[in-house]
Design a protein around this motif. Structure first.
Motif, PDB file in Angstrom:
ATOM      1  N   ARG A 134     -23.328 -14.477 -48.551  1.00  0.00           N
ATOM      2  CA  ARG A 134     -23.976 -12.893 -48.940  1.00  0.00           C
ATOM      3  C   ARG A 134     -23.649 -12.978 -50.399  1.00  0.00           C
ATOM      4  O   ARG A 134     -24.182 -12.416 -50.839  1.00  0.00           O
ATOM      5  CB  ARG A 134     -23.855 -11.821 -48.227  1.00  0.00           C
ATOM      6  N   SER A 149     -17.935 -14.785 -39.204  1.00  0.00           N
ATOM      7  CA  SER A 149     -18.312 -14.258 -40.186  1.00  0.00           C
ATOM      8  C   SER A 149     -18.271 -14.618 -40.937  1.00  0.00           C
ATOM      9  O   SER A 149     -18.533 -13.886 -42.478  1.00  0.00           O
ATOM     10  CB  SER A 149     -17.023 -13.139 -39.617  1.00  0.00           C
ATOM     11  N   SER A 177     -17.778 -16.748 -42.903  1.00  0.00           N
ATOM     12  CA  SER A 177     -19.506 -18.088 -43.564  1.00  0.00           C
ATOM     13  C   SER A 177     -20.598 -17.181 -44.327  1.00  0.00           C
ATOM     14  O   SER A 177     -21.106 -16.768 -45.293  1.00  0.00           O
ATOM     15  CB  SER A 177     -19.700 -19.307 -42.572  1.00  0.00           C
ATOM     16  N   ARG A 178     -20.647 -16.183 -42.835  1.00  0.00           N
ATOM     17  CA  ARG A 178     -21.807 -14.987 -43.711  1.00  0.00           C
ATOM     18  C   ARG A 178     -21.551 -14.250 -45.051  1.00  0.00           C
ATOM     19  O   ARG A 178     -22.414 -14.029 -45.655  1.00  0.00           O
ATOM     20  CB  ARG A 178     -22.422 -14.064 -42.630  1.00  0.00           C
TER      21      ARG A 178
END
Length: 304
Positions: free
Chosen positions: A249, A242, A244-245
């Motif tokens: 983004r 989560s 890293s995402r």
């Protein structure tokens, strides 16, 4: 009425006080109905006739005190002869009697009895005696009554024993029936209990088999999943993924903002603004550096 049947006789004409003499009338049967209409006739003489038997309704002539049936052909007396309870004097001389009815014991007022010249049963003949005079005939009445009472008592006793035996047999049958019913109830109860136990064992066996099947299936599932899980690279923790995402983004958003700014500075009137001039300059420097880097790589590759 014919003479042989006793009908046609004028009984009232033959009545003398309380005595009615129908002897030597050649009678084959007793005119009971006519006699019943003469209750005054307490002394009745039917001797020296052709009487073979007495009708059962003869015993309704309970007013009789003295009865002479001698010198007939009587083979037996009615079973309820004892109903003539007022009878005191009874002459049965010279008939064909073998026995007397048990009800004879009820003639409690009998004082005189003559049974001579009858083919009597030896025991009864011995009890009755000869009746050759007044005294012997009176003794015969007493002894015969006692004998008949003894027979009646014995028959009553046997009857009571028979009734008692029948009652006991009935009780025994009832007890056997109750025991049989109780045994059948116990058998049904035991069969029911066995059926319940059988069904319980079947249920337990099915439950155990189901549990064993579930356990086996679960075990096979675990064994099937293990190789797949071992061949896969270890997965990153969910919270790291989560993060890293989120960073990706943000970077994409920044890159998008840079591209938008670059496009605005290149394609719009804002390119003459100081900020856009700096951006354009920086862009051109980066492109030149990338091109130099690419040229260097090509040279290295060529030399190698």
């Amino acid at each position: 009425m014919s003479r042989g049947s006793g009908k046609g006789l004028s009984l009232k004409d033959k009545l003398d006080g309380n005595e009615l003499d129908l002897s030597l009338c050649d009678l084959n049967e007793v005119p009971v109905r006519e006699l019943a209409a003469l209750p005054k006739a307490t002394i009745l003489d039917l001797s020296c006739n052709n009487l073979i038997s007495l009708p059962s309704d003869f015993c309704s002539l309970m007013h009789l005190v003295k009865l002479d049936l001698s010198k007939n052909r009587l083979q037996q007396l009615p079973l309820d002869f004892g109903r003539l309870i007022n009878l005191q004097h009874l002459d049965l001389l010279n008939n064909r009697l073998v026995t007397l009815p048990v009800s004879f014991a009820q003639l409690k007022n009998l004082k005189w009895l003559d049974l001579k010249d009858n083919p009597l049963d030896p025991v009864l003949a011995k009890v009755a005696g000869d009746c050759l005079d007044e005294k012997q005939c009176k003794q015969a009445a007493v002894k015969v009554l006692q004998h008949m009472k003894a027979i009646q008592s014995e028959q009553d006793r046997q009857r009571q024993q028979k009734l008692q035996a029948e009652r006991e047999m009935e009780k025994k049958r009832e007890a056997e029936q109750r025991a049989k019913e109780a045994q059948e109830r116990e058998l049904r109860k035991r069969e029911k209990a066995e059926e319940k136990e059988r069904r319980r064992r079947e249920y337990d066996a099915q439950k155990a088999a189901k549990q064993e099947m579930e356990k086996k299936t679960k075990k096979e599932t675990v064994h099937t999943r293990k190789p797949a899980s071992s061949s896969r690279p270890p997965q990153r923790p969910r919270h790291k993924l989560s993060w890293s995402r989120s960073v990706l983004r943000v970077l994409l958003f920044v890159l998008f903002c840079i591209l938008c700014t670059l496009a605005a500075c290149k394609l719009t009137e804002l390119q003459h603004q100081p900020l856009c001039i700096s951006v354009n300059t920086l862009y051109e420097d980066v492109v030149a550096a990338l091109q130099n880097h690419k040229t260097l790589q090509n040279m290295l590759q060529h030399n190698s």
